[in-house]
Design an enzyme around this catalytic site. Sequence first.
Site, PDB file in Angstrom:
ATOM      1  N   SER A 681     -27.459 -28.524   0.596  1.00 36.35           N
ATOM      2  CA  SER A 681     -28.108 -28.991  -0.627  1.00 36.35           C
ATOM      3  C   SER A 681     -29.425 -28.264  -0.929  1.00 36.35           C
ATOM      4  CB  SER A 681     -28.342 -30.500  -0.549  1.00 36.35           C
ATOM      5  OG  SER A 681     -29.290 -30.773   0.434  1.00 36.35           O
ATOM      6  N   LYS A 724     -33.384 -39.244  -1.352  1.00 34.52           N
ATOM      7  CA  LYS A 724     -34.095 -38.039  -1.775  1.00 34.52           C
ATOM      8  C   LYS A 724     -35.012 -38.322  -2.964  1.00 34.52           C
ATOM      9  CE  LYS A 724     -30.707 -34.641  -0.217  1.00 34.52           C
ATOM     10  NZ  LYS A 724     -29.628 -33.759  -0.658  1.00 34.52           N
TER      11      LYS A 724
END
Length: 797
Positions: A681, A724
């Site tokens: 990611s 996140k």
Amino acid sequence: MKTKIEDITMPALAVRGLVVFPNVVVHFDVAREMSEAALRAAMSDNKLIFLTAQKDEHVEDPDIKDLYQVGVVAEIRQLLKGSDNVLRVLVEGKYRAKLMDIYQYEPYLIASVREYPEIKKIHTEEIEIEAVMRAIKQAFYQYSSIVPRMPKELVSSIMNENDPFKLFDTLVFNVPLAVEDKEMLLEESHIISRLGMLLAMISREVEVLDIERHIQERVRQQIDNTQREYYLRAQMKAIANQLGEDDDFQEEIDEYSEKIQALDIDEESREKLFKEADKLTKMPSSSQDAYVIRNYLDNVLELPWNVSTKDKNDVEGVKKVLDKDHYGLDKVKERILENIAVRELKPDIKGQIICLVGPPGVGKTSIGKSIARAMGRKYQRISLGGVRDESDIRGHRKTYVGAMPGRIINALKLAGSKNPLILLDEIDKMTHDMRGDPSSALLEVLDSEQNSAFRDHYIEIPFDLSNVLFVTTANTTQTIDPPLLDRMDIIEITSYTREEKFHIAKEHLVPKQLKANGLKASMLKICDEALYILIDNYTKEAGVRTLERKIASICRKAAKLIVSGEKKSVRISEKNIEQFMGAKKYLDDDLAKKNEIGVVNGLAWTSVGGVIMPLEASVFDGKGNIETTGSLGDVMKESAKIAVSYVRSVADKYGISGEFYKEKDIHIHAPEGATPKDGPSAGVTMTTALVSALANIPVKHDVAMTGEITLHGKVLPIGGLREKTMAAYKAGMKTVIIPAGNKGDLEEVDNIVKDNVQFVYAEKISDVLDVALEKKEPRYIKPKHRDEIPERPVVRS
Ligand code: ADP
């Protein structure tokens, strides 16, 4: 003896169970009226009466066919009426006679009989007679030696008898024979045959007696053996008594037996326990073996076989307790309440195992405890971290030295009820080695199909775990054995926001720590701003564990001040917090406060929650080498290569030299080098850093991003969005770029984050660059020489 054979008529008597022989005097009792009448009739005449045996002694009024044909004519010697109204008769047998007919049945029998004479002894038979007499004497001798209390005189008179007739008469009188046998003898007219028959009968009797004696002997021996054992035991007891050991030991064994009897277990198991207790009786009480067995029995008996607590199943009540103990955690609470509601409808429901997954300190363990409290169950926690051996779960066989039950059985013992809540903590930290796989043992524990008869190696007999409520915890599901994972109902607990932490601290942690340190609310006040400072500047965590420790530390310090008399009460505010806690550890200016070239805020998701992961890229003149530092994993290194390839394809657009991959060395670094980082990611972050560094365009410092990229610059969705974005919010980011493919996951993102952060959905990497890079004309900055880059710890993965 009569010589002339003619039929005579006389009263007759049917005798039962008796055969009278000539030359023998016998007495017997008569009960039937017709018998008495016959006797009296004979008495009033010549005292002679015909006696013959009844074939079946149960017949009351015998017909001629019910009587044996051969009988004896006897003379009545005496008639005596006893006090019991029974007539006692004494008769002497005179001669054998055959029953020819019966004239009268009432009031007594009158029969016509004919004498049945003996066949005279013939001279030539003497030797034969001699032989049979010897044989019969021998047989009788044997007989007399077996039969108890045989008069010696009788034996010697028989041994000395030389007249075969007299010998026969005496024997037939003294040897007990069946009526049929006697009748056969009576009917036999020849003395040799008669003696022969009698010999066979006595020999058979001897044989029967012999067998009987053997049987009796065996029985006696058995009885003797038991008596012997009893005697030896008594002796052993006496010896042990002398040694001062015994009484207590026996009492102890009896006590075990009683307890085993009282257990609520199946018969097979009970039998097994009795056997163990029985072994104790056969060994010295202080031996090692006895110690092992005692230990075993103690362990088994201590288990809560019959003890269970009653569940509190009212949903409202349970909800109250859960809310009182924990702030938020709505998903977990909801799930527990559902579970309880189902239980209410279907009490025997099984196999609902909850697995709480989340970073450390978010209350997984403590909510487990709270569930137990709310449901009124006993609580036990088993820490599985580092468990690597099957026997940890299932115990060692008791033959091992120092063997013990496994952790499950131990927890039950400590809980003291068979339906506790057992929290299996850190199920993801269990490992396995060659000593057996603990997860397969755990699988059996958690499987509702199998766990009703869980067998611990030590306990050996099955224990029913189906009433136990298992709750497990884990930091991540990734390292949990798939079959185990399959059994569990996963509930994720995510990291807390600043606000949540504040509420937890104010409403739960502070009161808890005040109490734990013996302080009253009036003695210590921690102001709200001080709490926020604790959260922001003294802790950096997903949960509240460190926060709780910090609060505890404040409480201790306050207690010291109060006890020492320095202060009556303490108030912690933003002004004096550093006096108590020392200098602030985490300052907000950790992250770049201005836009920089080649520095990008990536977002990562670790087991301790989401974090901002800044990524730095620098470009130098060189030969096209790519260097990565900062503990980047393989996937991240690949992302770096993809980024380089992509930048080559769009070099023109950003004014980058098309030959950069040949002329420049690129260094990509992730600070906090000791923390391993991996995952795809960071693709967008790398690309952005690279473009920024190569094109000399600064990156906005308040933008954070996450997303995987393809070679063609497509942005692919990622995991851990909630964590996140939470990290981005906490770090004060204004904009967060996420893959367009993650738009659907936005509902799991905390509202506070959505309210404060602007989301940008990227389809392509160009969408990211458009937002993240400053809108400035590219300016020329002389690339740094690589020696000017400060040294950083390099950890290669
Ligand atoms: P975990 O098992 O997830 O590592 P713990 O259960 O040990 O976390 O929690 C650490 C501490 O934080 C405990 O004292 C717990 O009571 C407290 N705590 C965590 N979450 C909450 C919450 N939502 N409400 C109240 N206290 C909480």
